[in-house]
Motif scaffolding. Structure first.
Motif, short mmCIF file in Angstrom:
data_model
loop_
_atom_site.label_atom_id
_atom_site.label_comp_id
_atom_site.label_asym_id
_atom_site.label_seq_id
_atom_site.Cartn_x
_atom_site.Cartn_y
_atom_site.Cartn_z
N THR A 1 0.80 -1.24 -0.08
CA THR A 1 0.17 0.17 0.15
C THR A 1 1.13 1.26 0.12
OG1 THR A 1 -1.77 -1.15 0.99
CG2 THR A 1 -1.72 1.19 1.07
N LEU A 2 1.91 1.26 0.74
CA LEU A 2 2.72 2.35 0.75
C LEU A 2 3.22 2.60 -0.46
CD1 LEU A 2 4.44 4.64 2.24
CD2 LEU A 2 6.09 2.92 3.06
N ARG A 3 3.84 1.60 -0.90
CA ARG A 3 4.55 1.55 -2.50
C ARG A 3 3.49 2.32 -3.65
NH1 ARG A 3 9.29 -0.58 -3.47
NH2 ARG A 3 10.14 -1.93 -1.66
N ALA A 4 2.23 1.67 -3.53
CA ALA A 4 1.26 2.04 -4.39
C ALA A 4 0.76 3.60 -4.23
CB ALA A 4 0.22 1.26 -4.26
N LEU A 5 0.67 3.97 -2.97
CA LEU A 5 0.26 5.50 -2.46
C LEU A 5 1.34 6.38 -3.17
CD1 LEU A 5 -1.17 4.93 0.84
CD2 LEU A 5 -2.72 5.77 -1.29
N LEU A 6 2.71 6.22 -2.79
CA LEU A 6 3.89 7.13 -3.15
C LEU A 6 3.86 7.10 -4.82
CD1 LEU A 6 6.53 5.88 -0.62
CD2 LEU A 6 5.27 8.06 -0.61
N GLN A 7 3.59 5.96 -5.49
CA GLN A 7 3.68 6.05 -6.82
C GLN A 7 2.57 6.75 -7.44
OE1 GLN A 7 3.34 1.84 -7.85
NE2 GLN A 7 5.75 1.75 -7.75
N ARG A 8 1.40 6.73 -6.70
CA ARG A 8 0.18 7.54 -7.24
C ARG A 8 0.77 9.23 -6.76
NH1 ARG A 8 -4.84 5.34 -4.37
NH2 ARG A 8 -5.75 7.31 -4.71
N LEU A 9 1.35 9.47 -5.66
CA LEU A 9 1.65 10.97 -5.53
C LEU A 9 2.65 11.35 -6.54
CD1 LEU A 9 1.69 10.64 -1.76
CD2 LEU A 9 -0.08 12.01 -2.72
N ILE A 10 3.66 10.33 -6.83
CA ILE A 10 4.48 11.06 -7.70
C ILE A 10 4.26 11.16 -9.20
CG2 ILE A 10 6.57 10.06 -8.96
CD1 ILE A 10 7.52 8.34 -6.29
N VAL A 11 3.24 10.29 -9.66
CA VAL A 11 2.81 10.76 -11.01
C VAL A 11 1.48 11.55 -11.11
CG1 VAL A 11 3.55 8.36 -11.86
CG2 VAL A 11 0.94 8.53 -11.13
N ASP B 1 -0.70 15.03 -11.05
CA ASP B 1 -0.41 16.10 -11.70
C ASP B 1 -0.31 17.45 -10.80
OD1 ASP B 1 -0.73 15.21 -14.31
OD2 ASP B 1 -2.67 15.66 -14.29
N SER B 2 -0.54 17.12 -9.50
CA SER B 2 0.01 18.30 -8.49
C SER B 2 1.41 18.33 -8.21
CB SER B 2 -0.80 18.16 -7.30
OG SER B 2 -0.34 16.77 -6.42
N GLY B 3 1.94 19.74 -8.07
CA GLY B 3 3.37 19.98 -7.86
C GLY B 3 4.08 20.07 -9.07
N SER B 4 5.34 20.65 -8.81
CA SER B 4 6.12 20.65 -10.01
C SER B 4 6.88 19.29 -9.79
CB SER B 4 7.27 21.68 -9.43
OG SER B 4 8.43 21.57 -10.45
N ASP B 5 7.59 18.99 -11.04
CA ASP B 5 8.34 17.92 -11.38
C ASP B 5 9.59 18.23 -11.54
OD1 ASP B 5 8.60 15.05 -11.52
OD2 ASP B 5 8.17 14.98 -13.55
N SER B 6 10.03 19.56 -10.87
CA SER B 6 11.64 19.71 -11.14
C SER B 6 12.55 19.23 -10.19
CB SER B 6 11.75 21.44 -11.23
OG SER B 6 11.16 21.90 -10.09
N GLY B 7 13.56 19.22 -10.29
CA GLY B 7 14.75 18.96 -9.14
C GLY B 7 15.04 17.32 -9.37
N SER B 8 16.09 17.13 -8.74
CA SER B 8 16.74 15.86 -8.74
C SER B 8 15.93 14.82 -8.04
CB SER B 8 18.15 15.73 -7.97
OG SER B 8 18.61 14.56 -7.91
N CYS B 9 15.96 13.70 -8.73
CA CYS B 9 15.09 12.42 -7.70
C CYS B 9 15.97 11.78 -6.58
CB CYS B 9 14.97 11.41 -9.00
SG CYS B 9 16.52 10.57 -9.49
N ILE B 10 17.12 12.40 -6.77
CA ILE B 10 18.02 12.08 -5.23
C ILE B 10 19.33 12.92 -5.43
CG2 ILE B 10 19.44 10.12 -6.48
CD1 ILE B 10 18.81 8.78 -3.51
#
Length: 156
Positions: free
Chosen positions: A135-145, A147-156
């Motif tokens: 569930t944690l993985r699925a929720l985080l993946q949903r948040l990442i993809v 449309d809310s928020g900027s997708d700029s910056g480094s992934c790490i």
């Protein structure tokens, strides 16, 4: 031995703080695992992307896929190339463009670090039920993809 808990930090409940703190805890152990093989966690992300490529990607496309700016990616590719884990070749259709490719040594290092990262993640989530981890993985993946928020910056 654990560091003393700072009372002001215990009550933090903001999502940004919680995600950052969890990433910090997991990231430090993952970095240690990668460091045993002479690379960084970011280097592991690059190697994993190159190891899983079905088609070649330019440096620019790789950076965009990983959320790494040109300067950060170039520095990481330089380190990986010096360690003979990747090579960069001119694109046959545009010699100004460089195409990074993982070497056999790079594949071996990537596979070893991947095993360590799986162990690190398993230990990190050991206190959770398997369904909760899913569930944690699925929720985080949903948040990442989302449309809310900027997708700029480094992934790490």
């Amino acid at each position: 031995m654990n560091a003393p808990v700072v009372p002001g930090c215990v009550s933090r409940s903001g999502l940004n703080w919680l995600l950052h703190r969890a990433a910090q805890k997991l990231g430090s152990v993952a970095q240690e695992a990668a460091g045993r093989h002479g690379i960084t966690t970011r280097g592991q992300l690059v190697l994993t992307a190159l190891a899983s490529e079905e088609c070649r990607r330019t440096q620019l496309a790789l950076g965009q896929a990983l959320g790494l700016d040109k300067t950060t990616l170039t520095a990481e590719l330089d380190r990986l190339e010096r360690a003979e884990l990747i090579v960069r070749k001119p694109d046959p259709t545009d010699r100004r463009v460089r195409v990074p490719a993982i070497t056999e040594r790079g594949r071996a290092v990537q596979a070893e670090v991947e095993k360590l990262h799986v162990e690190v993640e398993s230990a990190f989530t050991a206190g959770l039920e398997p369904a909760d981890v899913h569930t944690l993985r699925a929720l985080l993946q949903r948040l990442i993809v989302s449309d809310s928020g900027s997708d700029s910056g480094s992934c790490i």
